[in-house]
Scaffold this active site. Structure first.
Site, PDB file in Angstrom:
ATOM      1  N   ALA A   1       2.337  20.400  25.824  1.00 57.06           N
ATOM      2  CA  ALA A   1       1.385  20.469  26.723  1.00 57.06           C
ATOM      3  C   ALA A   1       0.218  19.078  26.236  1.00 57.06           C
ATOM      4  CB  ALA A   1       0.853  21.049  25.207  1.00 57.06           C
ATOM      5  N   LYS A   2      -0.588  18.824  27.115  1.00 64.64           N
ATOM      6  CA  LYS A   2      -2.027  18.688  26.582  1.00 64.64           C
ATOM      7  C   LYS A   2      -3.242  18.585  27.139  1.00 64.64           C
ATOM      8  CE  LYS A   2      -2.324  13.942  25.333  1.00 64.64           C
ATOM      9  NZ  LYS A   2      -1.698  13.237  24.092  1.00 64.64           N
TER      10      LYS A   2
END
Ligand code: NAD
Length: 410
Positions: free
Chosen positions: A102-103
């Site tokens: 994720a980011k």
């Protein structure tokens, strides 16, 4: 020149073809699981209001909770966050952590905000995304523009909604459940990775000379730890300037100089030179540890090193890779070489979940073991497909994620 989005997809598709991945799985792995965009309006210290746009992209969770940094920067945009989220899926898979990718980020200039404004912005962001992050769903960490203090605010705000939950973020201050050894982890992981690479050729870290671009967290720790092993660091640059000394720079003295003056410029133990010449310095090993995209068709032909250890994220593009392959330069790719940081983040989360604290010695020993095992897997993949190490890293990661995805079923 390919931008990071195009380059990541290019590497992914190359690996997918190599491992003969079916089109259905390709489509599933190219599409993020969830993309969230929120608007955060905060009251400024002077009584006015400002609105900032925040993102969290969750790419894949087939192998475990999603993991990735949170960036505060004026150039944060959905495309970039998307790419970085996918890269986290591949990075956690290469080193075989039980995580997906994720980011996130907020489009803001953190230097233009006061500490209390940053705290309000962070808490407002958490208010809007607290129901999609969590100890067993998605665990943010620091990235550009955020730090241990930001993580402390996130943990506190999240705990208001869900009860005490230190494992919801990593990179926390040690007093709030952060791990010993986290600060040096990326530089240390790079050292362990280099030891594996050189051992394959019967060589040691101390046999070579090094040039390092960037002297922040990663570059300075790498310099210290490599020098402690007897390596000769012959050139270093940062945003303020560059210094070289063919006899080897005195790294503890340089670290002290940077702590006092804010940069490597003006260091008396070497000769000053133009920072943009760092990549072309005569050395055996080049360590880009600053910005992405610095090695490309313009700069790659000038590189004189035989090895490149990618400490920065995405320092080389596919055109540079081709040039390095022609010139016989070995590239240890970012998704393996700089995975020490996320690995010790995983150890921090493990300690939080177990409510048990590890010694720094245990953290470092486990990090070494993780980097060694991943290196063995990387070499085996390279042998199987007869390709370069970057393609092998993507092939290894994509096949692990594809297998997990398909085992889970539709
Ligand atoms: P940092 O902000 O602590 O340090 C960055 C360094 O780069 C500074 O010394 C800065 O002066 C230098 N720099 C900036 N522009 C430059 C230029 N034009 N020329 C030369 N030097 C320049 O950041 P960091 O945490 O050390 O991260 C460095 C790189 O490593 C980034 O690409 C980051 O994404 C990557 N990375 C960091 C971690 C981590 O745990 N910190 C983990 C994985 C990857």
């Amino acid at each position: 020149m390919m931008n990071p989005v195009e380059a990541t997809n290019w590497y992914f598709r190359k690996a997918a073809r190599l491992i003969d991945l079916d089109e259905w799985t390709v489509r599933r792995l190219l599409t993020p699981f969830r993309e969230v965009k929120v608007e955060c309006t905060i009251r400024r210290d002077d009584g006015t209001f400002s609105t900032f746009v925040g993102y969290r992209v969750q790419h894949d969770h087939s192998r475990g909770p999603m993991k990735g940094g949170l960036r505060y920067h004026p150039q944060v945009d959905p495309d970039e966050v998307n790419t970085l989220a996918a890269l986290m899926t591949w990075k956690t898979a290469v080193v075989n952590l039980p995580y997906g990718g994720a980011k996130g980020g907020i489009n803001c200039d953190p230097r233009a905000l006061s500490t209390s404004e940053l705290q309000r912005l962070t808490r407002t962001f958490v208010e809007k995304i607290h129901d999609i992050i969590g100890v067993h769903t998605d665990i943010p960490a620091p990235d550009m523009g955020t730090n241990a203090q930001t993580m402390a605010w996130i943990m506190d705000e999240y705990s208001k909604f869900h009860g005490y939950a230190p494992g919801v973020v990593t990179g926390k201050p040690v007093e709030l459940g952060g791990s010993l050894g986290r600060e040096s982890a990326t530089g240390r992981g790079l050292l362990y990775a280099a030891e594996c690479l050189f051992a394959d050729e019967g060589r040691r870290v101390s046999d070579f000379t090094y040039a390092i671009q960037g002297f922040g967290n990663v570059g300075s720790w790498a310099a210290r730890l490599f020098a402690e092993q007897g390596a000769r660091i012959v050139a270093v640059s940062d945003i303020t300037g560059a210094v070289r000394n063919p006899e080897g720079l005195d790294i503890p003295a340089l670290v002290q100089h940077v702590a006092q003056s804010g940069g490597v410029a003006g260091f008396a133990g070497g000769e000053a030179f133009a920072p943009d010449m760092l990549l072309a310095e005569p050395c055996d090993v080049l360590i880009p540890a600053a910005l992405g995209g610095v090695l490309n068709r313009d700069t790659a032909p000038g590189v004189r090193a035989r090895y490149i250890l990618e400490a920065a994220n995405h320092p080389s593009d596919p055109e540079a890779d081709e040039i390095f392959a022609r010139h016989g330069v070995t590239v240890l790719p970012d998704i393996y070489a700089n995975a020490g940081g996320v690995t010790v983040s995983y150890f921090e989360w493990t300690q939080n979940v177990q409510q048990y604290r590890w010694s720094e010695q245990k953290v470092n020993a486990e990090l070494r073991e993780t980097m060694r095992q991943a290196y063995a897997d990387l070499r085996a993949t390279q042998k199987q497909y007869q390709c370069d190490l970057r393609t092998a890293a993507f092939a290894l990661a994509v096949s692990r994620v594809a297998r997990a995805t398909n085992l889970r079923g539709l």
